[in-house]
Design a protein around this motif. Structure first.
Motif, PDB file in Angstrom:
ATOM      1  N   ASP A 131       0.845  -1.193   0.000  1.00  0.00           N
ATOM      2  CA  ASP A 131       0.000   0.000   0.000  1.00  0.00           C
ATOM      3  C   ASP A 131       0.880   1.243   0.000  1.00  0.00           C
ATOM      4  O   ASP A 131       2.109   1.160  -0.047  1.00  0.00           O
ATOM      5  CB  ASP A 131      -0.952  -0.023   1.187  1.00  0.00           C
ATOM      6  CG  ASP A 131      -0.228  -0.079   2.533  1.00  0.00           C
ATOM      7  OD1 ASP A 131       0.962   0.326   2.612  1.00  0.00           O
ATOM      8  OD2 ASP A 131      -0.845  -0.537   3.520  1.00  0.00           O
ATOM      9  N   ARG A 132       0.249   2.402   0.049  1.00  0.00           N
ATOM     10  CA  ARG A 132       1.001   3.646  -0.082  1.00  0.00           C
ATOM     11  C   ARG A 132       2.066   3.778   1.009  1.00  0.00           C
ATOM     12  O   ARG A 132       3.209   4.130   0.735  1.00  0.00           O
ATOM     13  CB  ARG A 132       0.040   4.840  -0.051  1.00  0.00           C
ATOM     14  CG  ARG A 132       0.739   6.190  -0.196  1.00  0.00           C
ATOM     15  CD  ARG A 132      -0.268   7.321  -0.327  1.00  0.00           C
ATOM     16  NE  ARG A 132       0.377   8.625  -0.321  1.00  0.00           N
ATOM     17  CZ  ARG A 132       0.957   9.185  -1.379  1.00  0.00           C
ATOM     18  NH1 ARG A 132       0.976   8.557  -2.526  1.00  0.00           N
ATOM     19  NH2 ARG A 132       1.509  10.394  -1.288  1.00  0.00           N
ATOM     20  N   LYS A 183       4.916   1.394   0.291  1.00  0.00           N
ATOM     21  CA  LYS A 183       5.740   1.821  -0.843  1.00  0.00           C
ATOM     22  C   LYS A 183       6.805   2.817  -0.386  1.00  0.00           C
ATOM     23  O   LYS A 183       7.992   2.683  -0.710  1.00  0.00           O
ATOM     24  CB  LYS A 183       4.869   2.459  -1.931  1.00  0.00           C
ATOM     25  CG  LYS A 183       4.076   1.470  -2.777  1.00  0.00           C
ATOM     26  CD  LYS A 183       3.250   2.208  -3.819  1.00  0.00           C
ATOM     27  CE  LYS A 183       2.492   1.231  -4.720  1.00  0.00           C
ATOM     28  NZ  LYS A 183       3.396   0.456  -5.577  1.00  0.00           N
ATOM     29  N   GLU A 196       6.395   9.951  -8.653  1.00  0.00           N
ATOM     30  CA  GLU A 196       5.430   8.860  -8.775  1.00  0.00           C
ATOM     31  C   GLU A 196       5.291   8.341 -10.199  1.00  0.00           C
ATOM     32  O   GLU A 196       5.148   7.144 -10.413  1.00  0.00           O
ATOM     33  CB  GLU A 196       4.062   9.305  -8.241  1.00  0.00           C
ATOM     34  CG  GLU A 196       4.081   9.566  -6.744  1.00  0.00           C
ATOM     35  CD  GLU A 196       2.689   9.779  -6.168  1.00  0.00           C
ATOM     36  OE1 GLU A 196       1.706   9.710  -6.933  1.00  0.00           O
ATOM     37  OE2 GLU A 196       2.584  10.010  -4.948  1.00  0.00           O
TER      38      GLU A 196
END
Length: 767
Positions: free
Chosen positions: A582-583, A586, A615
């Motif tokens: 997930d964010r 990451k 990103e």
């Protein structure tokens, strides 16, 4: 050697007499009769000159003795309604001998006359000028000979357009290598791009065409008009040794004259020569100037070299990088090549301003204590018509056989390294950037493609060397000679090979059989560790060897660990995009991976945008997404890189023995079940110790004991899980004292709290 922006040494005095035969370079064969019984110019010679088809214009134009005390001055003046020869106080009218503008004036004189020409143009204006064909050659035989000595800098001291004085007259001396051409002329704005106006003189034994053109000023555009060996005209050619060029899509060379830049970096240059880069902290910020940042309010234009000096340099300084590495800024026609298909190897690209502004940028970097490196491309060049391909109507710079001379992957020509003049040209270019522009290193692109004759070729598509092997012996010789030259003449600089195979001794000295580079990119480390970190943590136990394998060969070369532009293009995604989870995971994975990299043996290189977690994939046509720094997670990644750089530079254990096996000690190499890895880094002094520990699972681990090589207090100098970076703040309260508790073969050990998806670096505090 002829100096730049100095007085050229004339080979033929103009005060009296004709040039002695020994002072006149061997000339091209005459393509038409030259004179009528030695008395005056022959009509066929006039016709050949006016058709731009004469191979030895100096045999026709300029002053010629046609009898006792009798001279003729001949000139091509297509723009002239009439012309007058000015000899002292005398004014002698020219006679038009050809309707397109061939003029002849008869001069009574005991010796070679000194003169100027007054031209009356068709609109009635009058112009007074010196005649280019009244000047002797300014080249020296030893300079022409040196153009066959790989490693000399004579190429950029002699060839190209050199500003200077000849016989007290200001102008530019042009010189270009084109041994198979029937005729070469300088054309440009100053002569309406007319190849009849300024045909050049040939030094037959060196294949060099040269001409001094008086009165020219810097900033004028020019090219060479070349008539090939078959008599056909080639597309106009840019100067291979141009020092400035037009901004693409325009393709002309620009008169600059080189000269000595206005340097302010004497202290940097003096200190550079005393450094040993192998034992220094080197952290490189790789930059594509065209997309680092743009100016959206002004049509999304590029920044200028001066703006980079004001914005990029302070940013790199703040971030703690030691060097800026520029993707190729040698002038190139196609933006989409990112500079890797250059045409003018001696010209900084005009996209960001003139050469003098590039000097300002280098000055600013050096004044800030930052080195500047250049991605350098000696392996291949593009097929653009104005470039080096078929330069004189033959395969001059490239191999004629496409099995040696054409790169199938990139659609480019491959240099013929076996031709001495070509290797001399390229080696001089390497010296040029290090010496003239004070750059601090060259990263040599695509070395593997140069070393192997069968690179990216199937059976039957390549030609073995004389021993039947696939090694390119000419390229090997060229690389060795170039490295010897750069290290001899630019001490303290570095050359770096982008070499993706296991070729032995890339960064070993040439006297031991190596290629002589200072460093080599560790492509294997990059591939393996990115493969590991891209896996979901639950699967990493099966890929633990990807973390450890690199240490089997980590000290076989002087390595740089590269996370370059190549890893964030062509569908590979960004560095952040490679991370699983997930964010939050990451970002945690990325921070942990950077900590692992900065703690690993080897110098560091990171492509722009990676330092704040860009990103999207890199796009050379648009600016980095600087607005992401409004997000605390992205700011956290930026702060990680900044803090890692400063820790790396200030901690000898992390850099001073980067290339020595004795500077590394495994502590935990085999805990694949927990994806934990740990090692010690050691400096030159016994108390210079750093401990690097990474936990590549999202599970915090309490009471994880590792052995350490010495007693004392180990300060927690870096923790990628710190709250300020966006982590969970699991840590060890600033550090721990080693306990007399044996572990991992060490008498002392630390009992640690390992944060999830994190790297920690502990530094032994000196007693």
């Amino acid at each position: 050697m002829t100096g730049i922006d100095e007085t050229f040494a004339t080979k033929a005095a103009q005060s009296s007499g004709t040039p002695r035969p020994a002072e006149v370079p061997p000339s091209a064969p005459k393509s038409a009769p030259q004179a009528d019984e030695g008395r005056t110019v022959h009509k066929d010679a006039i016709a050949a000159v006016m058709a731009a088809n004469h191979g030895d214009a100096f045999a026709v134009l300029g002053p010629h003795q046609v009898g006792p005390k009798a001279w003729e001055v001949r000139a091509v003046l297509p723009e002239a309604k009439g012309a007058t020869l000015l000899v002292g106080d005398a004014r002698i009218a020219f006679e038009r001998r050809h309707p397109d503008g061939f003029f002849v004036a008869k001069v009574p004189s005991e010796g070679r006359p000194l003169y100027e020409i007054e031209v009356e143009t068709w609109d009635g204006a009058k112009q007074r000028r010196h005649d280019p064909f009244s000047f002797g050659s300014s080249l020296e035989q030893h300079d022409v000979n040196a153009l066959r000595e790989v490693g000399t800098n004579v190429v950029y001291r002699v060839l190209g357009a050199q500003a200077g004085k000849l016989d007290g007259v200001d102008g530019f001396r042009f010189a270009v290598w084109a041994p198979n051409a029937k005729r070469v002329s300088v054309v440009g704005e100053f002569n309406d791009w007319d190849g009849r106006r300024h045909p050049m003189r040939l030094w037959r034994d060196g294949g060099i065409w040269e001409l001094f053109v008086p009165g020219l000023k810097a900033g004028a555009t020019y090219k060479y008009e070349v008539r090939g060996p078959d008599g056909g005209l080639l597309p106009l050619k840019a100067d291979p040794v141009a020092f400035a060029a037009q901004q693409p899509p325009e393709t002309a060379s620009v008169l600059h004259g080189l000269g000595e830049p206005a340097w302010r970096d004497a202290a940097w240059m003096e200190g550079r020569g005393r450094k040993d880069p192998r034992h220094a902290a080197i952290s490189i910020y790789e930059v594509h100037l065209g997309s680092w940042a743009r100016v959206p309010d002004e049509g999304n234009r590029y920044l200028t070299y001066k703006e980079f000096a004001a914005r990029l340099v302070p940013y790199v300084k703040e971030m703690g990088f030691t060097h800026i590495e520029l993707l190729p800024i040698t002038e190139h026609p196609f933006d989409g090549s990112w500079g890797y298909q250059p045409v003018s190897l001696f010209a900084p690209t005009s996209r960001f301003g003139p050469p003098d502004d590039f000097v300002h940028f280098v000055n600013a970097a050096h004044e800030a204590g930052i080195g500047v490196m250049l991605d350098w491309v000696p392996g291949h060049f593009p097929l653009d018509a104005h470039g080096l391909g078929q330069f004189d109507g033959t395969h001059l710079y490239e191999h004629a056989d496409p099995r040696q001379g054409f790169h199938q992957d990139w659609g480019t020509y491959i240099y013929n390294f076996g031709r001495t003049e070509v290797s001399t040209f390229l080696a001089a270019n390497a010296r040029f950037w290090l010496e003239h522009y004070h750059l601090d290193g060259l990263r040599v692109d695509a070395v593997a493609s140069m070393l192997y004759l069968d690179y990216s070729r199937r059976a039957g598509e390549w030609i073995p060397n004389q021993y039947g092997g696939n090694e390119n012996l000419d390229a090997i010789h060229f690389l060795r000679k170039t490295n010897e030259a750069t290290y001899s003449h630019a001490p303290g600089t570095i050359t770096v090979a982008e070499e993706s195979t296991s070729w032995p001794g890339v960064s070993h000295p040439t006297y031991t059989g190596g290629l002589g580079f200072g460093f080599k990119w560790n492509m294997g480390w990059m591939h393996d560790t990115l493969q590991f970190i891209s896996k979901e943590p639950i699967h990493r136990r099966y890929h633990h060897h990807d973390l450890t394998f690199g240490l089997l060969y980590a000290f076989s070369e002087n390595f740089i660990l590269p996370l370059s532009h190549d890893e964030v293009v062509h569908g590979k995604g960004s560095m952040l995009g490679k991370m699983p989870g997930d964010r939050w995971q990451k970002f945690a994975n990325l921070r942990a991976y950077y900590g692992f990299m900065w703690g690993h043996p080897g110098k560091k290189l990171l492509f722009m945008g990676g330092e704040f977690g860009q990103e999207r994939e890199w796009n050379h046509n648009q600016s980095l997404d600087w607005h992401l720094l409004d997000d605390p997670q992205h700011r956290g990644v930026k702060d990680v890189i900044r803090d890692l750089n400063h820790l790396y530079a200030s901690t000898p254990a992390l850099h001073s023995r980067d290339v020595e096996a004795g500077g590394f000690q495994w502590l935990v190499a085999d805990d694949q079940d927990n994806s934990v890895i740990a090692w010690a880094r050691k400096g030159k002094q016994p108390n210079e110790i750093a401990i690097v520990v990474s936990n590549f699972t999202p599970v915090p681990r309490e009471g994880y004991r590792i052995g350490v090589p010495a007693p004392g207090f180990y300060r927690e100098a870096f923790n990628s899980d710190a709250e300020g970076y966006g982590g969970t703040n699991v840590g060890n309260m600033g550090g721990l004292h080693a306990e007399a508790n044996e572990s991992h073969g060490q008498a002392q050990s630390l009992c640690l709290r390992l944060p999830p998806l994190a790297t920690m670096i502990f530094v032994l505090d000196a007693a």
